[in-house]
Every structure is written in C-alpha cells, then in structure tokens.
Design a protein around this motif. Sequence first.
Motif, PDB file in Angstrom:
ATOM      1  N   ARG A  23       9.646  21.996  -8.165  1.00  0.00           N
ATOM      2  CA  ARG A  23      10.684  22.778  -8.845  1.00  0.00           C
ATOM      3  C   ARG A  23      11.586  23.551  -7.904  1.00  0.00           C
ATOM      4  NH1 ARG A  23       7.330  25.123 -14.109  1.00  0.00           N
ATOM      5  NH2 ARG A  23       7.253  23.128 -15.240  1.00  0.00           N
ATOM      6  N   ASP A  24      11.087  23.901  -6.724  1.00  0.00           N
ATOM      7  CA  ASP A  24      11.904  24.676  -5.781  1.00  0.00           C
ATOM      8  C   ASP A  24      12.910  23.803  -5.040  1.00  0.00           C
ATOM      9  OD1 ASP A  24      10.687  27.037  -6.475  1.00  0.00           O
ATOM     10  OD2 ASP A  24       9.147  26.896  -4.906  1.00  0.00           O
ATOM     11  N   LEU A  25      12.824  22.490  -5.216  1.00  0.00           N
ATOM     12  CA  LEU A  25      13.794  21.588  -4.592  1.00  0.00           C
ATOM     13  C   LEU A  25      15.056  21.553  -5.440  1.00  0.00           C
ATOM     14  CD1 LEU A  25      11.371  18.651  -3.680  1.00  0.00           C
ATOM     15  CD2 LEU A  25      12.133  20.521  -2.207  1.00  0.00           C
ATOM     16  N   SER A  26      16.059  20.839  -4.982  1.00  0.00           N
ATOM     17  CA  SER A  26      17.307  20.745  -5.722  1.00  0.00           C
ATOM     18  C   SER A  26      17.054  20.244  -7.140  1.00  0.00           C
ATOM     19  CB  SER A  26      18.261  19.773  -5.010  1.00  0.00           C
ATOM     20  OG  SER A  26      19.370  19.468  -5.833  1.00  0.00           O
ATOM     21  N   VAL A  27      17.735  20.860  -8.104  1.00  0.00           N
ATOM     22  CA  VAL A  27      17.550  20.496  -9.516  1.00  0.00           C
ATOM     23  C   VAL A  27      17.993  19.063  -9.777  1.00  0.00           C
ATOM     24  CG1 VAL A  27      17.809  22.865 -10.309  1.00  0.00           C
ATOM     25  CG2 VAL A  27      19.835  21.418 -10.119  1.00  0.00           C
ATOM     26  N   TYR A  28      18.757  18.491  -8.847  1.00  0.00           N
ATOM     27  CA  TYR A  28      19.263  17.141  -9.057  1.00  0.00           C
ATOM     28  C   TYR A  28      18.335  16.055  -8.508  1.00  0.00           C
ATOM     29  CZ  TYR A  28      23.492  19.753 -10.105  1.00  0.00           C
ATOM     30  OH  TYR A  28      24.384  20.630 -10.651  1.00  0.00           O
ATOM     31  N   ILE A  29      17.366  16.445  -7.691  1.00  0.00           N
ATOM     32  CA  ILE A  29      16.460  15.434  -7.149  1.00  0.00           C
ATOM     33  C   ILE A  29      15.001  15.660  -7.553  1.00  0.00           C
ATOM     34  CG2 ILE A  29      17.937  14.994  -5.162  1.00  0.00           C
ATOM     35  CD1 ILE A  29      15.943  16.617  -3.463  1.00  0.00           C
ATOM     36  N   SER A  30      14.651  16.875  -8.003  1.00  0.00           N
ATOM     37  CA  SER A  30      13.252  17.142  -8.340  1.00  0.00           C
ATOM     38  C   SER A  30      12.735  16.249  -9.469  1.00  0.00           C
ATOM     39  CB  SER A  30      13.053  18.624  -8.691  1.00  0.00           C
ATOM     40  OG  SER A  30      13.862  19.010  -9.786  1.00  0.00           O
ATOM     41  N   PRO A  31      13.526  15.952 -10.533  1.00  0.00           N
ATOM     42  CA  PRO A  31      13.004  15.042 -11.568  1.00  0.00           C
ATOM     43  C   PRO A  31      12.707  13.650 -11.028  1.00  0.00           C
ATOM     44  CG  PRO A  31      14.896  16.268 -12.397  1.00  0.00           C
ATOM     45  CD  PRO A  31      14.844  16.499 -10.912  1.00  0.00           C
ATOM     46  N   LEU A  32      13.486  13.212 -10.024  1.00  0.00           N
ATOM     47  CA  LEU A  32      13.264  11.902  -9.426  1.00  0.00           C
ATOM     48  C   LEU A  32      12.038  11.925  -8.519  1.00  0.00           C
ATOM     49  CD1 LEU A  32      14.150   8.981  -8.736  1.00  0.00           C
ATOM     50  CD2 LEU A  32      15.630   9.967  -6.964  1.00  0.00           C
ATOM     51  N   LEU A  33      11.953  12.933  -7.658  1.00  0.00           N
ATOM     52  CA  LEU A  33      10.850  13.015  -6.702  1.00  0.00           C
ATOM     53  C   LEU A  33       9.503  13.221  -7.379  1.00  0.00           C
ATOM     54  CD1 LEU A  33      12.464  15.202  -3.872  1.00  0.00           C
ATOM     55  CD2 LEU A  33      12.121  12.725  -3.896  1.00  0.00           C
ATOM     56  N   SER A  34       9.499  13.807  -8.561  1.00  0.00           N
ATOM     57  CA  SER A  34       8.234  14.079  -9.255  1.00  0.00           C
ATOM     58  C   SER A  34       7.790  12.929 -10.147  1.00  0.00           C
ATOM     59  CB  SER A  34       8.368  15.355 -10.100  1.00  0.00           C
ATOM     60  OG  SER A  34       9.379  15.216 -11.085  1.00  0.00           O
ATOM     61  N   ASN A  35       8.578  11.846 -10.175  1.00  0.00           N
ATOM     62  CA  ASN A  35       8.243  10.679 -11.004  1.00  0.00           C
ATOM     63  C   ASN A  35       7.626   9.607 -10.107  1.00  0.00           C
ATOM     64  OD1 ASN A  35       8.519   8.118 -12.460  1.00  0.00           O
ATOM     65  ND2 ASN A  35       9.704   9.283 -13.943  1.00  0.00           N
ATOM     66  N   GLY A  36       6.297   9.479 -10.167  1.00  0.00           N
ATOM     67  CA  GLY A  36       5.592   8.565  -9.278  1.00  0.00           C
ATOM     68  C   GLY A  36       5.987   7.113  -9.464  1.00  0.00           C
ATOM     69  N   LEU A  37       6.231   6.717 -10.707  1.00  0.00           N
ATOM     70  CA  LEU A  37       6.599   5.328 -10.976  1.00  0.00           C
ATOM     71  C   LEU A  37       7.957   5.006 -10.356  1.00  0.00           C
ATOM     72  CD1 LEU A  37       5.848   2.701 -12.414  1.00  0.00           C
ATOM     73  CD2 LEU A  37       6.914   3.594 -14.487  1.00  0.00           C
ATOM     74  N   MET A  38       8.938   5.872 -10.557  1.00  0.00           N
ATOM     75  CA  MET A  38      10.271   5.642  -9.999  1.00  0.00           C
ATOM     76  C   MET A  38      10.259   5.672  -8.476  1.00  0.00           C
ATOM     77  SD  MET A  38      12.892   7.653 -12.569  1.00  0.00           S
ATOM     78  CE  MET A  38      14.302   7.193 -11.576  1.00  0.00           C
ATOM     79  N   ALA A  59       0.811  -1.215   0.000  1.00  0.00           N
ATOM     80  CA  ALA A  59       0.000   0.000   0.000  1.00  0.00           C
ATOM     81  C   ALA A  59       0.847   1.270   0.000  1.00  0.00           C
ATOM     82  CB  ALA A  59      -0.941   0.002   1.207  1.00  0.00           C
ATOM     83  N   ALA A  60       1.920   1.286   0.799  1.00  0.00           N
ATOM     84  CA  ALA A  60       2.729   2.506   0.908  1.00  0.00           C
ATOM     85  C   ALA A  60       3.370   2.892  -0.428  1.00  0.00           C
ATOM     86  CB  ALA A  60       3.780   2.338   1.994  1.00  0.00           C
ATOM     87  N   PRO A  61       4.170   2.010  -1.066  1.00  0.00           N
ATOM     88  CA  PRO A  61       4.780   2.417  -2.336  1.00  0.00           C
ATOM     89  C   PRO A  61       3.764   2.640  -3.454  1.00  0.00           C
ATOM     90  CG  PRO A  61       5.193   0.092  -1.913  1.00  0.00           C
ATOM     91  CD  PRO A  61       4.596   0.656  -0.673  1.00  0.00           C
ATOM     92  N   LEU A  62       2.698   1.852  -3.454  1.00  0.00           N
ATOM     93  CA  LEU A  62       1.701   1.969  -4.517  1.00  0.00           C
ATOM     94  C   LEU A  62       0.922   3.280  -4.417  1.00  0.00           C
ATOM     95  CD1 LEU A  62       0.070   0.853  -6.867  1.00  0.00           C
ATOM     96  CD2 LEU A  62      -1.290  -0.460  -5.238  1.00  0.00           C
ATOM     97  N   LEU A  63       0.375   3.571  -3.258  1.00  0.00           N
ATOM     98  CA  LEU A  63      -0.461   4.763  -3.110  1.00  0.00           C
ATOM     99  C   LEU A  63       0.362   6.047  -3.113  1.00  0.00           C
ATOM    100  CD1 LEU A  63      -3.090   3.459  -0.536  1.00  0.00           C
ATOM    101  CD2 LEU A  63      -3.236   3.581  -3.025  1.00  0.00           C
ATOM    102  N   ILE A  64       1.579   5.990  -2.583  1.00  0.00           N
ATOM    103  CA  ILE A  64       2.445   7.169  -2.660  1.00  0.00           C
ATOM    104  C   ILE A  64       2.823   7.437  -4.118  1.00  0.00           C
ATOM    105  CG2 ILE A  64       4.754   8.051  -2.094  1.00  0.00           C
ATOM    106  CD1 ILE A  64       4.450   6.725   0.643  1.00  0.00           C
ATOM    107  N   GLY A  65       3.130   6.367  -4.857  1.00  0.00           N
ATOM    108  CA  GLY A  65       3.457   6.530  -6.267  1.00  0.00           C
ATOM    109  C   GLY A  65       2.308   7.132  -7.061  1.00  0.00           C
ATOM    110  N   VAL A  66       1.083   6.644  -6.810  1.00  0.00           N
ATOM    111  CA  VAL A  66      -0.098   7.176  -7.498  1.00  0.00           C
ATOM    112  C   VAL A  66      -0.341   8.632  -7.102  1.00  0.00           C
ATOM    113  CG1 VAL A  66      -2.609   6.973  -7.732  1.00  0.00           C
ATOM    114  CG2 VAL A  66      -1.183   4.930  -7.787  1.00  0.00           C
ATOM    115  N   SER A  67      -0.124   8.945  -5.827  1.00  0.00           N
ATOM    116  CA  SER A  67      -0.304  10.326  -5.366  1.00  0.00           C
ATOM    117  C   SER A  67       0.649  11.268  -6.090  1.00  0.00           C
ATOM    118  CB  SER A  67      -0.075  10.404  -3.853  1.00  0.00           C
ATOM    119  OG  SER A  67      -1.011   9.624  -3.147  1.00  0.00           O
TER     120      SER A  67
END
Length: 423
Positions: free
Chosen positions: A392-407, A374-382
């Motif tokens: 976008r206001d987060l570090s440019v090196y982690i924002s693309p990762l954090l904004s990708n629900g599947l990853m 439930a945790a990885p699935l629902l967080i990913g969907v969220s």
Amino acid sequence: MNNSKFTTPLASVQWLFFIFANTIVVPISVGTSFDLTPDQIAVTLRSSLIFTGIACFLQGWIGHRYPIMEGHSGIIWGLILNLGMSASSLGMSFTQIGGGIASGILLAGIVTIILAAFNLTSVVQKIFTPMVASVYLFLLAFQLILTFFKGMLKIEDDGTLNVAVSLFSILLVLFVSFLKIKGNAFLGNFSILLGIAVGWILYLILFPGETAAKSVSPEGSIFFPLGLPNLEWGIVLIAFLGGMMNLSNTIASIQAAAKLYQDEPEPASFRRSFFLTGSYSAFASVLGLVSYAPFTSTIGFLESTQLFKRKPFLIGGAMITIMGIFPPLVSILVTLPVTVGNAVLFVAYLQLFGTALKSIQGTAFDSKTIFRIAAPLLIGVSIMNTDPAVFRDLSVYISPLLSNGLMMGILLSILLEAFVKWE
C-alpha cells in the motif's frame, strides 16, 4: 453409461451447478467491496447469471466451440477487489474507482474486438507462448485451490474456526474424491453433482440454523452500478492492462481443450472466441460486472467428470440464463451453503494441476532453463501468499498490479520468453 437416456439431463444439471457455483460469489464480493446496497448487489447477481449463461451458450455454439465455461475472469476479479479495498488509501471514492475500472474494461474489450476483427490474434499468441500458458495454468491451479480451501472452512465473524462445519467440508471432499477414484464410471462422471446434492441435503439436516431463504429483489439500477466511466488514468490503465493480460485465459483455455480433445485449434477458433470475449467484457463494464474469459479451470472439471459432450454444456448455460430471469429460482439456489460449493469445487480443480503438468511434458529443464518456469511460478505464488497491505505504501498506480500474484507471474513469464534465448 454415457449412452444412457439419463446422461444428458444429469450432465446438464451438473453443468448448471458448476457454472452457478463459479459465478455467484463474484458479483456478491465485488458489490460488498464497493459498498453497494443489497438491492444493487441483487441486480448485479441476476445480470451476472443471465449474461454468463448467454456467454457460455454462444462460445460453445459459435465461438471456440468447446464446452468451456465463459465466466468472470479471476485476474480482473482479484484486481477489482484489490482496488475496492484500497479506496481509502487511494483517497478516492468508490464511484471514482468503479468508473475508472469501467473505462479500462470497456477499452480493453474494444481493443480485443479490434484484434479479432483485423485477424491479429496471432500477435497475441506470439506474446502468450505455450510456456507462458503453462505458467498461467500452474498459477491458476494454486490460486483456485487456495481460494476454495479457504472457502470450504467456516470462519466465524470473530475469526475463529467453526470446527463442525469445517470437518463436514473435509468429509465431503473425501466423499467426492472417493466417488471419483473408487466409484464406477457413472458415479465418477457425476461426482460433482452428487457431492453438491448430498452435501446440501446433509448440511440442511446437520446445520439447520446456518442457512435461510434469501430474497432476490429485482429493484435497482442496472447500468454502471460501480460508477459512471471516467478518466482516472491510473485506474483506467491498470484495468486496461488487466484486460489485456486476461487474453491469456483464452489462449490457455483453447490450447488445453484442444489437447484434451486431441485435435489442433484452428486460428478461426481464437478469432471467434476473442471477438465474443471482447464483446462480453465491453458489455460487462456497463453492467458493473467483472470481465469475461473462458475458464481454463473447466478443463479440470471435464477431466474429473469425463463428460466431453457439448450438448449438456449448452443446455446448462441456457438454464443459468433462465434461472437468472426468474428471481424465485435465484432465491432458492443462493441458499446453497458456500462451504459445500467450495468443498466440491476443491476436488474438481485438483485435476487442473494435472493439466498444468501435462502442458510442460516434453520440455527439458537444466540448472539454467529451470528459471524459465520456476521464477515466474514461485514468485507469483509468493505474492499470492503476501498480504496486499504490504504494497500500500507504493504508488497507487502500481500497487494493485504488484500485489496480484497471477498477473505478476504471467507478466514475468512474458518478459523471460521475450528477452531470454532459452535454447
């Protein structure tokens, strides 16, 4: 009807349309995101079709040997689009970002080849456990259904809904679903092909002004259209990490296919598939294409059509390559209405949710162990339903990762499986 002399030719054409519909939007969207010229986009589109056909054929022939489409990875596709849209906030040019992506994908491809060459695929399998694969299947089903649902609706440039075209798409979904559920075996097996054919013809009749012939020019640079490889380490690291997580596609696809065919996947199947996928991905970076991976979503297509023979798949892959070689053929097929293709694939990929459900059959959950999925699935969907601009206001090196629900869902599942003793 499976023994009919018409089954193989029709199934081959159905595979052609399935592979084409899953391929065409990727190079076009990436090219648009990175501000490529129409000629450059046309070149990447042709390269994509030619190479995708070859990739499918080789995987089905000497790779994992299942009829599973080898195509552009959804994980990497979303990552690249995110980076392209973030160019201004990153303070970098498109060629700088594109070059960093090329370096990261190339490095990931080489590492994947090394893993296969030294028979280290079992190490990857220990990381991407069956539970991680289940989380991946669920998240992929949600992502694809969201993508194709939005794609079958006609949104005008001013943001309004084209009711007529959108209603047509919904009716097409009902038509294909009816063929699948209520039709005989033959109609059910070829529901995808019939849906595309009928939908395309009716669309041309009902909305004649919506489609027009498109010329596909062969001009433009073939190599590194997004930018020459560089050492923008932040971009390289993100692309490399995405490439490594992309291996979950291979693990989940082969495991799901083996269950569908009721056999056990051999370690050699993973090794051969890894080697080919790594080779494709490394070469894809040179052509400015999204990394390759077996399409786990193909399992939904197979369950929908109930056509499990490998021969039509190999023929369909060969046809895609031949089509890419000749621009006039591409010019014809690119007139396929986007809403029609998305509506038909929406039905095909509903089956993928069933594949995800089957993957957790036999697993018992209680009030504590439910967090395992439930945790990885629902967080990913969220995260999938959160505007990427929020990060976008987060570090440019982690924002693309954090904004990708599947990853993020896959990564969280890996961490939970590694550090929590669920038993």
